[in-house]
Motif scaffolding. Structure first.
Motif, mmCIF file in Angstrom:
data_model
loop_
_atom_site.group_PDB
_atom_site.id
_atom_site.type_symbol
_atom_site.label_atom_id
_atom_site.label_comp_id
_atom_site.label_asym_id
_atom_site.label_seq_id
_atom_site.Cartn_x
_atom_site.Cartn_y
_atom_site.Cartn_z
ATOM 1 N N ILE A 141 3.604 14.766 -1.075
ATOM 2 C CA ILE A 141 2.391 13.971 -0.899
ATOM 3 C C ILE A 141 2.071 13.255 -2.202
ATOM 4 C CG2 ILE A 141 -0.080 14.047 -0.387
ATOM 5 C CD1 ILE A 141 0.498 16.650 1.191
ATOM 6 N N LEU A 142 1.879 11.945 -2.136
ATOM 7 C CA LEU A 142 1.459 11.151 -3.285
ATOM 8 C C LEU A 142 0.034 10.675 -3.062
ATOM 9 C CD1 LEU A 142 4.572 8.823 -3.863
ATOM 10 C CD2 LEU A 142 4.148 11.075 -4.835
ATOM 11 N N CYS A 143 -0.836 10.920 -4.010
ATOM 12 C CA CYS A 143 -2.221 10.465 -3.944
ATOM 13 C C CYS A 143 -2.445 9.426 -5.042
ATOM 14 C CB CYS A 143 -3.189 11.625 -4.121
ATOM 15 S SG CYS A 143 -3.048 12.903 -2.858
ATOM 16 N N GLY A 144 -2.796 8.202 -4.642
ATOM 17 C CA GLY A 144 -2.945 7.129 -5.605
ATOM 18 C C GLY A 144 -4.338 6.558 -5.663
ATOM 19 N N LYS A 145 -4.469 5.498 -6.455
ATOM 20 C CA LYS A 145 -5.759 4.861 -6.716
ATOM 21 C C LYS A 145 -5.822 3.434 -6.190
ATOM 22 C CE LYS A 145 -6.496 7.410 -11.065
ATOM 23 N NZ LYS A 145 -6.731 7.268 -12.518
ATOM 24 N N ALA A 146 -4.940 3.085 -5.257
ATOM 25 C CA ALA A 146 -4.957 1.738 -4.695
ATOM 26 C C ALA A 146 -6.033 1.630 -3.612
ATOM 27 C CB ALA A 146 -3.582 1.396 -4.132
ATOM 28 N N PRO A 147 -6.369 0.408 -3.192
ATOM 29 C CA PRO A 147 -7.425 0.233 -2.182
ATOM 30 C C PRO A 147 -7.040 0.789 -0.819
ATOM 31 C CG PRO A 147 -7.082 -1.800 -3.421
ATOM 32 C CD PRO A 147 -5.954 -0.884 -3.781
ATOM 33 N N PRO A 171 -4.675 -2.130 -7.025
ATOM 34 C CA PRO A 171 -3.479 -2.330 -6.193
ATOM 35 C C PRO A 171 -2.177 -2.134 -6.953
ATOM 36 C CG PRO A 171 -4.509 -4.426 -6.702
ATOM 37 C CD PRO A 171 -5.447 -3.376 -7.185
ATOM 38 N N GLU A 172 -2.223 -2.223 -8.298
ATOM 39 C CA GLU A 172 -1.016 -2.050 -9.107
ATOM 40 C C GLU A 172 -0.820 -0.604 -9.566
ATOM 41 O OE1 GLU A 172 0.970 -4.561 -9.315
ATOM 42 O OE2 GLU A 172 -0.442 -5.996 -8.453
ATOM 43 N N ASP A 173 -1.593 0.319 -9.059
ATOM 44 C CA ASP A 173 -1.522 1.718 -9.479
ATOM 45 C C ASP A 173 -0.090 2.247 -9.371
ATOM 46 O OD1 ASP A 173 -2.693 4.187 -10.326
ATOM 47 O OD2 ASP A 173 -2.519 4.905 -8.273
ATOM 48 N N VAL A 204 -1.286 4.679 -2.276
ATOM 49 C CA VAL A 204 -0.331 4.533 -3.378
ATOM 50 C C VAL A 204 -0.181 3.056 -3.721
ATOM 51 C CG1 VAL A 204 2.058 4.924 -4.086
ATOM 52 C CG2 VAL A 204 0.848 6.651 -2.751
ATOM 53 N N GLY A 205 -0.161 2.742 -5.008
ATOM 54 C CA GLY A 205 -0.110 1.356 -5.449
ATOM 55 C C GLY A 205 1.293 0.814 -5.597
ATOM 56 N N ARG A 206 1.377 -0.518 -5.707
ATOM 57 C CA ARG A 206 2.690 -1.156 -5.757
ATOM 58 C C ARG A 206 3.337 -1.084 -7.144
ATOM 59 N NH1 ARG A 206 -0.349 -5.859 -3.963
ATOM 60 N NH2 ARG A 206 -1.244 -6.939 -5.758
ATOM 61 N N GLY A 227 -3.546 3.577 3.750
ATOM 62 C CA GLY A 227 -3.974 2.584 2.783
ATOM 63 C C GLY A 227 -2.909 2.345 1.725
ATOM 64 N N GLY A 228 -3.321 1.659 0.662
ATOM 65 C CA GLY A 228 -2.411 1.416 -0.445
ATOM 66 C C GLY A 228 -1.611 0.136 -0.305
ATOM 67 N N THR A 229 -0.833 -0.149 -1.334
ATOM 68 C CA THR A 229 -0.094 -1.411 -1.445
ATOM 69 C C THR A 229 1.372 -1.204 -1.792
ATOM 70 O OG1 THR A 229 -0.776 -1.503 -3.777
ATOM 71 C CG2 THR A 229 -2.155 -2.699 -2.187
ATOM 72 N N VAL A 230 1.842 0.038 -1.810
ATOM 73 C CA VAL A 230 3.197 0.321 -2.273
ATOM 74 C C VAL A 230 4.238 -0.391 -1.414
ATOM 75 C CG1 VAL A 230 3.368 2.444 -0.888
ATOM 76 C CG2 VAL A 230 4.792 2.170 -2.933
ATOM 77 N N ASN A 231 5.260 -0.939 -2.071
ATOM 78 C CA ASN A 231 6.400 -1.545 -1.391
ATOM 79 C C ASN A 231 7.562 -0.558 -1.374
ATOM 80 O OD1 ASN A 231 5.032 -4.053 -1.131
ATOM 81 N ND2 ASN A 231 5.633 -4.623 -3.209
ATOM 82 N N CYS A 232 8.347 -0.577 -0.302
ATOM 83 C CA CYS A 232 9.428 0.408 -0.141
ATOM 84 C C CYS A 232 10.685 -0.272 0.390
ATOM 85 C CB CYS A 232 9.027 1.509 0.847
ATOM 86 S SG CYS A 232 7.451 2.324 0.497
ATOM 87 N N ARG A 233 11.826 0.273 -0.008
ATOM 88 C CA ARG A 233 13.107 -0.192 0.515
ATOM 89 C C ARG A 233 13.978 1.000 0.901
ATOM 90 N NH1 ARG A 233 13.632 -4.112 -3.942
ATOM 91 N NH2 ARG A 233 13.152 -6.187 -3.157
ATOM 92 N N HIS A 234 14.891 0.746 1.847
ATOM 93 C CA HIS A 234 15.955 1.698 2.209
ATOM 94 C C HIS A 234 15.372 3.060 2.593
ATOM 95 C CE1 HIS A 234 17.995 -1.215 -0.599
ATOM 96 N NE2 HIS A 234 18.788 -1.280 0.470
#
Length: 538
Positions: A141-147, A171-173, A204-206, A227-234
């Motif tokens: 589990i990842l807990c971040g500070k993104a919107p 958003p850049e967290d 989670v932020g990007r 929520g969050g803005t993280v980008n993911c691949r593969h």
């Protein structure tokens, strides 16, 4: 040698999506398969070494788990106090079921878990071979500070209300790096019907890197974004129980290259839930809260429980439903993907979500459905939009048999690695199969410094200047797939075309009548090698 604009490899948020000349998660059969070496499709019988160390208390200072460590994870272990947990390539973490072993990265802390293709990091069950099953431990589990669109949120399941809280305004967290990781047999139910996912993203932020992650035999969702803005691949979701990709609470990141494979014998049994490939909500109340769930997915390959035979009877207790379920005012979009072997294709669930379709918030373009039971590609509940018309108007298509996709090896026995690369002649590589010009995908920009680019394919372009058509002539050493991109002088992509080229001389005409007058650049890519030519449009 010629002067031209050179494509850079530095991706900002707007540049995250890569251009491909194929639908789905994999290219042609003669290209590399990104699942090689680091994945495992028979984790029940994979032999893992015995544990060498036990971790059962919170981590409050910078800590490293080494390549030779085999960690027994006991209790709910929180990484707190802005600490960084570094996990080196090859480390194995075995979750303890009795104590509900789970790893939670609290807000402000980081997980630096960067495996390699030949030495991945593995989170798995602590049981012996043949005794492992879904829900043997908690998960990651990842807990971040993104919107996000909730005032305050804690990861569900009875976790610590302070250390498992997520959400913020950045958003850049950055919650760290997760790369070349397998997560197996997670999803312990901390409370009734509140199982933990394989990998949970809480706002989670990007600034976080997520790439090459396989979740297998998870008791809830493989991947869930709150929520969050993280980008993911593969991302690989293999034989999970509930949903493969679940998006809620205003997730607005981008995901490219995803593989989903379902086991006919594993589906959700909760009275209130069915198993979907995608499930997406704005929130549970179908509210208009912002940020809205507007995640973008592209290049996904989904293989449902029918595994090529929609006339087969699934197990009596199977509760599979849809490839994609969009509901509760969600606004996600999906492009350039392949969905097969589910009872239903896509469902637009309610009036609020219907309005997002008609208002062009939800986009579904250049996708393929195949082997959908009873040819039920589109479904709608309580909506006004004509979803079938919407499907047809956006260059989506349907094949009654998934054999039309022309995969290399799509349906081996479960536990045997499949191969979803595309054989030559696959319609998933046709000239109009993909499109990356939609604004939701973002525009790739070019380094505006002038570079010298070698002519690797004897490319000639004429006439130049031109008013209506340009002709490209080039030679090729073998049959292959090629991509032609045209950009303006700012680097904006204005045209993209896929080609199946033959050995020897090739001639291709490109219509440029709709382009404004000015200077443009043609980029020809063959087998990873690029040539760039400049031309003038009169």
């Amino acid at each position: 040698m010629i002067a031209a604009l050179l494509l850079t490899a530095s991706f900002t948020e707007a540049q995250f999506i890569e251009y491909t000349n194929y639908r789905g998660a994999f290219g042609a059969a003669n290209t590399a398969n990104w699942t090689d070496n680091w994945t495992e499709f028979d984790p029940q019988y994979k032999v893992y070494p015995n544990t060498t160390t036990t971790v059962q208390a919170d981590i409050t200072a910078n800590t490293t788990w080494g390549s030779n460590d085999v960690v027994l994870l006991k209790n709910k272990v929180y990484v707190t106090n802005n600490a960084t947990l570094t996990i080196q390539p090859g480390c194995i973490i075995r979750g303890d079921k009795q104590t509900e072993g789970t790893l939670i990265i609290s807000r402000g802390s980081k997980l630096m878990a960067e495996g390699t293709e030949t030495n991945p990091i593995v989170f798995t069950s602590n049981f012996d071979t043949a005794s492992r099953y879904v829900g043997d431990w908690g998960g990651v589990i990842l807990c971040g500070k993104a919107p996000m669109n909730q005032v305050s949120a804690v990861v569900e399941g009875g976790l610590d209300t302070s250390k498992a809280r997520y959400g913020g305004v950045d958003p850049e967290d950055n919650s760290g790096i997760l790369k070349y990781i397998r997560i197996e047999f997670a999803g312990f139910p901390f409370q009734p019907d509140k199982e933990i996912n394989g990998l949970t993203f809480g706002a989670v932020g990007r600034g976080t890197t997520v790439d090459y992650i396989q979740c297998s035999y998870i008791n809830d969702d493989s991947f869930e974004w709150f929520g969050g803005t993280v980008n993911c691949r593969h991302l690989i979701s293999y034989s999970t129980v509930d949903d493969d990709f679940d998006t809620d609470f205003g997730y607005s990141g981008k995901v490219q290259y995803g593989l989903i494979i379902r086991d006919p014998d594993l589906s959700d049994q909760a009275a209130s839930s069915t198993s979907e490939g995608f499930e997406s909500d704005n929130d549970g109340a179908s509210s208009t809260r912002t940020p809205m769930t507007t995640a973008v997915f592209t290049n996904i390959t989904m293989v449902g429980p029918y595994r090529g035979n929609t006339t087969a009877a699934l197990p009596a207790n199977a509760d599979f439903a849809r490839c994609i379920r969009i509901r509760r005012n969600s606004g996600i979009s999906i492009f350039n993907s392949i969905f097969t072997n589910f009872p239903t294709g896509i469902e637009i669930k309610d009036a609020a979500t219907s309005d997002n379709v008609s208002g062009d918030t939800i986009r579904f373009k250049n996708n393929t459905f195949a082997s959908i039971k009873n040819n039920d590609t589109c479904a709608a509940t309580g909506v006004t939009v004509n979803v079938n018309q919407w499907f047809e108007n956006n260059n989506n298509d349907y094949y009654t048999s998934s054999s039309s996709i022309n995969w290399v090896n799509p349906y081996p026995e479960l536990w045997v690695k499949p191969d979803y690369r595309l054989n030559m002649g696959s319609p998933m590589m046709a000239a109009n199969a993909t499109n990356f010009t939609d604004s939701k995908l973002g525009q790739v920009t070019f380094d505006v410094s002038v570079k010298e680019i070698g002519n690797v394919s004897n490319l000639t372009l004429y006439p130049n200047p031109a008013s209506s058509t340009i002709v490209l002539e080039f030679t090729n050493s073998s049959n292959s797939n090629s991509v032609i991109n045209i950009t303006d002088v700012t680097g904006k992509l204005v045209r993209s075309q896929n080609l199946v080229t033959s050995t020897g001389k090739n001639i291709t005409n490109i219509d440029i009548q709709s382009l404004d007058s000015g200077i443009y650049f043609v980029q020809l890519t063959i087998n990873g090698k690029q040539t760039i030519k400049k031309f003038v449009k009169n």
